[in-house]
Write an enzyme that holds these catalytic residues in place. Structure first.
Site, mmCIF file in Angstrom:
data_model
loop_
_atom_site.group_PDB
_atom_site.id
_atom_site.type_symbol
_atom_site.label_atom_id
_atom_site.label_comp_id
_atom_site.label_asym_id
_atom_site.label_seq_id
_atom_site.Cartn_x
_atom_site.Cartn_y
_atom_site.Cartn_z
ATOM 1 N N LYS A 305 71.318 32.702 28.313
ATOM 2 C CA LYS A 305 72.773 32.753 28.144
ATOM 3 C C LYS A 305 73.201 33.072 26.707
ATOM 4 O O LYS A 305 74.173 33.780 26.493
ATOM 5 C CB LYS A 305 73.409 31.438 28.595
ATOM 6 C CG LYS A 305 73.419 31.258 30.102
ATOM 7 C CD LYS A 305 74.141 29.979 30.479
ATOM 8 C CE LYS A 305 74.016 29.734 31.974
ATOM 9 N NZ LYS A 305 74.686 28.509 32.395
ATOM 10 N N ALA A 364 75.846 18.063 24.921
ATOM 11 C CA ALA A 364 76.392 19.020 23.939
ATOM 12 C C ALA A 364 75.621 20.339 24.017
ATOM 13 O O ALA A 364 75.517 21.066 23.028
ATOM 14 C CB ALA A 364 76.319 18.418 22.535
ATOM 15 N N ASN A 386 76.763 12.703 22.907
ATOM 16 C CA ASN A 386 75.454 13.323 23.172
ATOM 17 C C ASN A 386 74.322 12.448 22.666
ATOM 18 O O ASN A 386 74.505 11.629 21.756
ATOM 19 C CB ASN A 386 75.412 14.698 22.476
ATOM 20 C CG ASN A 386 74.243 15.533 22.957
ATOM 21 O OD1 ASN A 386 73.975 15.575 24.157
ATOM 22 N ND2 ASN A 386 73.528 16.168 22.051
ATOM 23 N N ARG A 387 73.141 12.642 23.262
ATOM 24 C CA ARG A 387 71.957 11.897 22.819
ATOM 25 C C ARG A 387 71.704 12.172 21.334
ATOM 26 O O ARG A 387 71.577 11.269 20.521
ATOM 27 C CB ARG A 387 70.747 12.332 23.670
ATOM 28 C CG ARG A 387 69.447 11.707 23.269
ATOM 29 C CD ARG A 387 68.342 12.157 24.192
ATOM 30 N NE ARG A 387 68.114 13.608 24.134
ATOM 31 C CZ ARG A 387 67.174 14.246 24.824
ATOM 32 N NH1 ARG A 387 66.395 13.567 25.653
ATOM 33 N NH2 ARG A 387 67.018 15.539 24.711
ATOM 34 N N THR A 388 71.662 13.467 20.964
ATOM 35 C CA THR A 388 71.469 13.840 19.559
ATOM 36 C C THR A 388 72.853 14.040 18.939
ATOM 37 O O THR A 388 73.548 15.015 19.260
ATOM 38 C CB THR A 388 70.645 15.152 19.479
ATOM 39 O OG1 THR A 388 69.490 14.996 20.296
ATOM 40 C CG2 THR A 388 70.241 15.486 18.061
ATOM 41 N N VAL A 389 73.234 13.107 18.091
ATOM 42 C CA VAL A 389 74.619 13.109 17.588
ATOM 43 C C VAL A 389 74.917 14.381 16.787
ATOM 44 O O VAL A 389 76.034 14.898 16.839
ATOM 45 C CB VAL A 389 74.884 11.837 16.739
ATOM 46 C CG1 VAL A 389 76.323 11.800 16.266
ATOM 47 C CG2 VAL A 389 74.596 10.598 17.564
ATOM 48 N N GLY A 474 77.864 19.368 41.254
ATOM 49 C CA GLY A 474 77.535 20.626 40.569
ATOM 50 C C GLY A 474 77.613 21.838 41.481
ATOM 51 O O GLY A 474 77.814 22.967 41.003
HETATM 52 P P1 NDP Z 1 71.010 22.589 27.467
HETATM 53 O O1 NDP Z 1 69.550 22.524 27.362
HETATM 54 O O2 NDP Z 1 71.781 23.528 26.652
HETATM 55 O O3 NDP Z 1 71.592 21.106 27.149
HETATM 56 C C1 NDP Z 1 71.010 19.968 27.713
HETATM 57 C C2 NDP Z 1 71.852 18.739 27.356
HETATM 58 O O4 NDP Z 1 71.290 17.613 28.045
HETATM 59 C C3 NDP Z 1 71.838 18.408 25.875
HETATM 60 O O5 NDP Z 1 73.065 17.869 25.518
HETATM 61 C C4 NDP Z 1 70.721 17.354 25.793
HETATM 62 O O6 NDP Z 1 70.883 16.484 24.714
HETATM 63 C C5 NDP Z 1 70.970 16.612 27.084
HETATM 64 N N1 NDP Z 1 69.800 15.877 27.544
HETATM 65 C C6 NDP Z 1 68.630 16.404 27.978
HETATM 66 N N2 NDP Z 1 67.781 15.409 28.343
HETATM 67 C C7 NDP Z 1 68.441 14.238 28.116
HETATM 68 C C8 NDP Z 1 68.092 12.872 28.299
HETATM 69 N N3 NDP Z 1 66.909 12.504 28.773
HETATM 70 N N4 NDP Z 1 69.022 11.942 28.000
HETATM 71 C C9 NDP Z 1 70.228 12.294 27.523
HETATM 72 N N5 NDP Z 1 70.617 13.588 27.319
HETATM 73 C C10 NDP Z 1 69.726 14.536 27.618
HETATM 74 O O7 NDP Z 1 71.311 22.776 29.010
HETATM 75 P P2 NDP Z 1 72.664 23.334 29.684
HETATM 76 O O8 NDP Z 1 73.825 22.739 28.993
HETATM 77 O O9 NDP Z 1 72.585 24.794 29.824
HETATM 78 O O10 NDP Z 1 72.529 22.727 31.144
HETATM 79 C C11 NDP Z 1 72.740 21.348 31.360
HETATM 80 C C12 NDP Z 1 72.822 21.104 32.852
HETATM 81 O O11 NDP Z 1 73.931 21.798 33.392
HETATM 82 C C13 NDP Z 1 71.608 21.621 33.620
HETATM 83 O O12 NDP Z 1 71.242 20.638 34.548
HETATM 84 C C14 NDP Z 1 72.125 22.851 34.350
HETATM 85 O O13 NDP Z 1 71.459 23.057 35.577
HETATM 86 C C15 NDP Z 1 73.572 22.433 34.585
HETATM 87 N N6 NDP Z 1 74.466 23.573 34.802
HETATM 88 C C16 NDP Z 1 75.196 23.578 35.961
HETATM 89 C C17 NDP Z 1 76.047 24.602 36.237
HETATM 90 C C18 NDP Z 1 76.809 24.593 37.501
HETATM 91 O O14 NDP Z 1 77.490 25.590 37.810
HETATM 92 N N7 NDP Z 1 76.763 23.531 38.278
HETATM 93 C C19 NDP Z 1 76.262 25.725 35.294
HETATM 94 C C20 NDP Z 1 75.492 25.586 34.072
HETATM 95 C C21 NDP Z 1 74.625 24.553 33.854
HETATM 96 P P3 NDP Z 1 70.225 16.784 23.279
HETATM 97 O O15 NDP Z 1 71.203 17.642 22.517
HETATM 98 O O16 NDP Z 1 70.055 15.444 22.694
HETATM 99 O O17 NDP Z 1 68.914 17.472 23.527
#
Ligand code: NDP
Length: 512
Positions: A305, A364, A386-389, A474
């Site tokens: 993306k 985030a 977010n987990r990572t502030v 979702g």
């Molecule tokens: P990214 O990898 O960009 O972001 C992942 C996020 O999840 C970050 O904020 C990360 O925090 C957090 N995270 C991951 N693991 C954990 C954990 N164990 N505990 C707490 N926080 C956690 O992914 P996307 O934003 O692209 O996607 C996120 C979700 O959204 C996915 O499941 C994807 O399938 C879904 N999605 C759904 C759509 C829909 O149309 N329904 C469209 C687009 C996405 P950190 O910054 O700390 O790593």
């Protein structure tokens, strides 16, 4: 029924060939009967048959009125015939007395054999074939030039695709040679080659190979006839058909080839939607091919993306998000849009406008960014946790909103909120971490969205339901963002209302 292939320029559509593999005579007979109702011609894979008596093959041929290809493929070319080359050619001579419409001969068969074929069965047309189960040759044109002979009616090249780029190269090769009037039945085999089986007719393939059902697949990636004709409506694919697709990695879990083709069929659009596994390092070249091959629209998923941003050539109102999930292309330009946030907010606003409301977004990442952007645009007050502030701070900084850690959720909840969105990927994979926050702090009777697709009720939504919240999953967001993608691709011809109705039905069918 015609017994010969028409010259390409007169061909209305690609001829669909169903492969008959037996192995018993009874099984082969049943296959021929069923296949005759669906195909334009049949290929008898004589090397797969457990019988070789001429009477049995003659009987089988009489079971259908369709034209028939005879193939007796040696092991060295990926077939099952066990004898040596001399024995194989003798066998072929014997079956030629049955005057098949076509005989498939490997490109390297002895040149002296061709006059023999003409002598025994003058009307039988020759197919020259080449198989490579390891890779797609770099220079397909040289391969074809090497195979070319005046007396060949059709060229079949079936080669393994090890990446999407092999398949794109194959499609360009089909297009360029079909334009010259050559008759082709060329495909890439393997998972990565599936798109060539679906899109071949658009680029001028004269033949498409299929099997009656999945258990009868003789080459990897072959699609069953009902899938090819039903889901991908192969009969209607032609020069004018718009190509749409999903790119990313992985794409295997996405249901979009069901839902999007359902909508295409339902609304009678002249288009087809395919899933294409594209690695980040292939993206640039892939888009280059896609432009040249006249792809119309692409849905973009992880991990591409952000990477597609640098390939978009036009100004976009969504540029500020820093990621696109939708591309519209033509030979000269690439336009980008991001429909993730719109899908999420449209889903939320079915329960009331967000203007002036407080929205807490957990996460985030890319999804959070798109949702936060759209929520701000619609006048909501947004808080990012977010987990990572540091990541929350970076996102909040660009949107001018509050931020904090997921651990601070209870404090923010005490200040009140109207809408809660989980946009972390917690719940997507294994359930080691069930929830991104301590659910006991969730407020009662709020609107709660979990972006995780594929599940009707995630643990997060179950907790929200226990708190008498209005829950949105979702899949609803996915569906509404897909509506926006189609609207972006076909804005002049189709309304959002029609799209939404059709996508609703499409998602209902995959739930059933
Ligand atoms: P990214 O990898 O960009 O972001 C992942 C996020 O999840 C970050 O904020 C990360 O925090 C957090 N995270 C991951 N693991 C954990 C954990 N164990 N505990 C707490 N926080 C956690 O992914 P996307 O934003 O692209 O996607 C996120 C979700 O959204 C996915 O499941 C994807 O399938 C879904 N999605 C759904 C759509 C829909 O149309 N329904 C469209 C687009 C996405 P950190 O910054 O700390 O790593």
């Amino acid at each position: 029924m015609e017994t010969t292939l028409k010259p390409h320029k007169e061909t209305v559509g690609t001829m669909v060939c169903i492969i008959i593999s037996g192995p018993s005579l009874n099984e082969a007979r049943e296959q021929v009967k069923k296949a005759s109702l669906k195909a334009d011609l049949l290929e008898f894979r004589l090397d797969q048959f457990g019988f070789s008596q001429i009477e049995a093959i003659a009987h089988l041929k009489e079971t259908t009125t369709l034209p028939v290809i005879f193939t007796l493929r040696s092991r060295s070319h990926g077939g099952e015939y066990k004898g040596d080359e001399q024995q194989r050619l003798e066998e072929i001579k014997k079956i030629l007395v049955l005057e098949p419409d076509y005989i498939d001969l490997e490109y390297d068969v002895a040149l002296s054999f061709y006059p023999e074929v003409k002598r025994i069965s003058p009307e039988t047309k020759l197919i020259s074939s080449l198989h490579d189960f390891a890779h797609t040759p770099k220079d397909l044109q040289s391969v074809l030039d090497m195979m070319k002979k005046d007396y060949i009616s059709l060229y079949k090249i079936a080669v393994m695709a090890n990446s999407c780029l092999d398949s794109m190269r194959m499609l360009r090769f089909i297009r360029d040679n079909a334009k010259k009037g050559l008759k082709l039945g060329c495909v890439c085999i393997g998972e990565q080659g599936i798109m060539t089986r679906i899109l071949g007719p658009k680029f001028g393939n004269s033949l498409a190979f299929s099997v009656l059902h999945k258990d009868l697949v003789v080459a990897p990636g072959q699609l069953a006839i009902d899938e090819l004709m039903g889901r991908y409506h192969l009969r209607t694919i032609g020069n004018e058909t718009a190509i749409l697709g999903l790119i990313g990695d992985p794409v295997s879990k996405s249901p979009s080839h069901y839902t999007h083709n359902y909508v295409i069929n339902d609304l009678g659009l002249n288009a087809v939607y395919v899933k294409i596994s594209v690695q980040p390092q292939e993206l640039h070249e892939f888009i280059d091919y896609a432009k040249k091959l006249n792809f119309l629209g692409l849905s973009v998923t992880m991990p591409l993306k952000k990477a597609v941003v640098s390939l978009v050539t036009e100004e976009s109102p969504d540029s500020g998000i820093g990621a696109f999930n939708t591309l519209r292309l033509n030979q000269k330009k690439v336009e980008g849009a991001n429909t993730d946030g719109i899908g999420a907010l449209n889903a939320i606003e079915e329960f009331g406008l967000v203007e002036g409301k407080r929205v807490i977004i957990l996460g985030a990442g890319g999804a959070a960014r798109a949702i936060a952007w759209e929520a701000k645009k619609r006048g909501a007050e947004v808080v990012i946790l977010n987990r990572t502030v540091e990541n929350a701070a970076a996102l909040a900084g660009s949107l001018d909103c509050k931020y904090g850690s997921l651990n601070e959720f209870s404090a923010y909840a005490l200040q009140g909120y109207d809408i809660l969105v989980n946009s972390t990927s917690v719940g997507l994979f294994s359930e080691k971490t069930r929830l991104p926050i301590d659910a006991s702090n969730m407020l009662e009777e709020k609107v709660v969205l979990d972006v995780i697709p594929g599940k009707e009720e995630t643990p997060f939504l179950q907790e929200a339901k226990n708190k008498h919240c209005t829950i949105i999953n979702g899949n609803t967001m996915l569906m509404l963002q897909a509506v926006e993608q189609f609207y972006f691709w076909f804005s002049n011809t189709i309304s959002r209302e029609e799209l939404k109705k059709s996508f609703n039905e499409a998602f209902k069918t995959i739930r059933e």
